[in-house]
Every structure is written in C-alpha cells, then in structure tokens.
Design an enzyme around this catalytic site. Structure first.
Site, short mmCIF file in Angstrom:
data_model
loop_
_atom_site.label_atom_id
_atom_site.label_comp_id
_atom_site.label_asym_id
_atom_site.label_seq_id
_atom_site.Cartn_x
_atom_site.Cartn_y
_atom_site.Cartn_z
N ASP A 1 -6.04 -9.45 5.98
CA ASP A 1 -6.89 -9.84 6.52
C ASP A 1 -8.15 -9.40 6.06
OD1 ASP A 1 -7.30 -7.23 7.70
OD2 ASP A 1 -6.93 -7.79 9.68
N HIS B 1 0.75 -1.20 0.16
CA HIS B 1 0.08 0.06 0.11
C HIS B 1 0.92 1.14 -0.09
CE1 HIS B 1 -3.75 2.30 0.77
NE2 HIS B 1 -2.78 3.22 1.64
C1 GRF Z 1 1.23 0.70 -6.57
O1 GRF Z 1 1.23 1.95 -6.09
C2 GRF Z 1 0.76 -0.05 -5.09
O2 GRF Z 1 1.15 0.45 -3.90
C3 GRF Z 1 -0.81 0.21 -5.49
O3 GRF Z 1 -1.08 0.15 -6.72
C4 GRF Z 1 0.23 0.53 -7.51
C5 GRF Z 1 0.01 -0.44 -8.55
O4 GRF Z 1 1.12 -0.26 -9.55
N1 GRF Z 1 -1.30 -0.86 -4.56
P1 GRF Z 1 2.01 -1.25 -10.40
O5 GRF Z 1 0.74 -1.85 -11.21
O6 GRF Z 1 2.63 -2.15 -9.75
O7 GRF Z 1 2.66 -0.50 -11.57
#
Ligand code: GRF
Length: 207
Positions: free
Chosen positions: A147, A110
């Site tokens: 979770d 995240h």
């Molecule tokens: C990333 O910022 C990740 O943290 C979020 O979605 C984005 C995905 O980017 N959950 P990518 O597809 O890996 O380039």
C-alpha cells in the site's frame, strides 16, 4: 493462466525460487510474463534469460527524472498485462499511481516478522543488523500487499526463523531466505493465483 510480473534489483534468489516452484508444480496455472529490473547489472536478469522469460530493465540512471521514471515503470508493468506484481528484492519505491491502479495486486517479501524491523531504512542487511542488535530470538519473513506506506500493507503470510547466538547479519539473512522467503513467496503466489485470499478492513483472510 495467471500472469505475474516479478520486479527485482539484485541477485534474484527469490525470483529463482518462483521459477523453480512453477517448474516443480508448487505454483500452478501461473506464468511469469516479465521480469523488470531497475538495475541492468542485476543477476536476476540473467536468471530470467536462462529460464526463457522476458526481462526488461527500466534504469533509474537512464531516466533521472522521478516523474518520468515512474511513468516508464508503470508502462512496463501495464504492457505485460499481469494479474499480480511481485516485488522480489526490488529497491525502488513503487509510484503511488501504480499502487492505486494495482490495489491488492502488488505483493512484497520482507525479511522480518512485520511489524518488527520494517519501514523506512530497513532493507537488505540493515533488517538483520537491527534484529541482532535488539537481541530478538526469532525473526523470519513476511509476504504482504503493497500500500502507500513502507511495509504497511495487509499481511498475507509469515514464517518464523530461529536466531542463534553466534549469528552474523549475513548468516541470519541466508537462513531466513532458505527457511522462509524461498518457500513463502511461492506459496503466497499460488494462493493468489487460485483466488484464495481476500482483504477485509486491511486484514487478509483465507477464502
Ligand atoms: C531478500 O532478502 C528480500 O526479502 C529483500 O531483498 C532480498 C532480495 O534477495 N526484500 P534476492 O534478490 O531475491 O536474492
């Protein structure tokens, strides 16, 4: 070999970071058994194919019924016989049945320092818009177990990234990816591959 499934929806830069980390030896004794996308146009699927990794699409559009979709998703993960499921920008809510079956075996990245700017509604650029609107001076990324809640599982790793006065959400998103996400996710996978993390009362500890 520690087998992982990587679930994606978009560009797949985090997937690429994992592929590169396996190639360069940052992650050892680990293979990507399958890449699963909910979106057939995700560039992440191309990245998987280029790297010679099995890539499948379980499309929400083709399976509109939610219960059927959840079953198909679980089947795709089960078939791969993996030790860990990595959500790398996967925008579909993980079915509860999968969470129970793969307790502490699903991780997510995240792009904020949880518990800030996370939970329902905080995805994609919205996370960075929230951070800039609040005026925080530091953001970052978090890898956590998945979770039943949204971004509520045990935290595995976090890394802080500085916010600059003239940042836009796009500029901040990119800096967090470069300085935090692309390093943190491979590092977490390697720790788990070597059984270095334990969860006690909802909190992770290094073994
Ligand atoms: C990333 O910022 C990740 O943290 C979020 O979605 C984005 C995905 O980017 N959950 P990518 O597809 O890996 O380039």
């Amino acid at each position: 070999m520690f087998r992982i499934a990587v679930m994606v929806s978009g560009g797949g830069t985090n997937l690429q970071a994992i592929i590169d980390a396996i190639d360069s030896g940052v992650i050892t004794d680990t293979e990507i058994a399958v890449v699963i996308s909910n979106n057939k146009d995700a560039y992440a699927l191309e990245r998987a194919k280029k790297a010679g990794i099995k890539a499948v699409c379980v499309s929400r559009k083709e399976i509109p019924d939610r219960a059927e979709y959840n079953k198909a998703l679980l089947r795709a993960v089960d078939e791969a016989e993996v030790d860990l499921v990595v959500l790398a920008g996967f925008l579909v809510v993980i079915p509860e049945e999968m969470i129970q079956k793969y307790r502490n075996k699903i991780i997510n990245i995240h792009p904020s320092l949880i518990p800030s700017f996370c939970g329902t509604g905080y995805y994609g650029l919205k996370v960075h818009e929230g951070a800039l609107a609040r005026g925080v001076k530091v953001s970052g990324a978090t890898v956590h177990f998945v979770d039943e809640g949204t971004d509520t599982g045990p935290i595995i790793l976090q890394k802080a990234v500085e916010i600059k006065d003239d940042d836009t959400p796009e500029v901040l998103q990119r800096r967090i990816m470069e300085q935090a996400e692309w390093k943190l996710l491979p590092e977490a996978i390697n720790l788990l591959a070597h059984d270095k993390i334990t969860v006690v009362d909802g909190v992770t500890k290094r073994k």
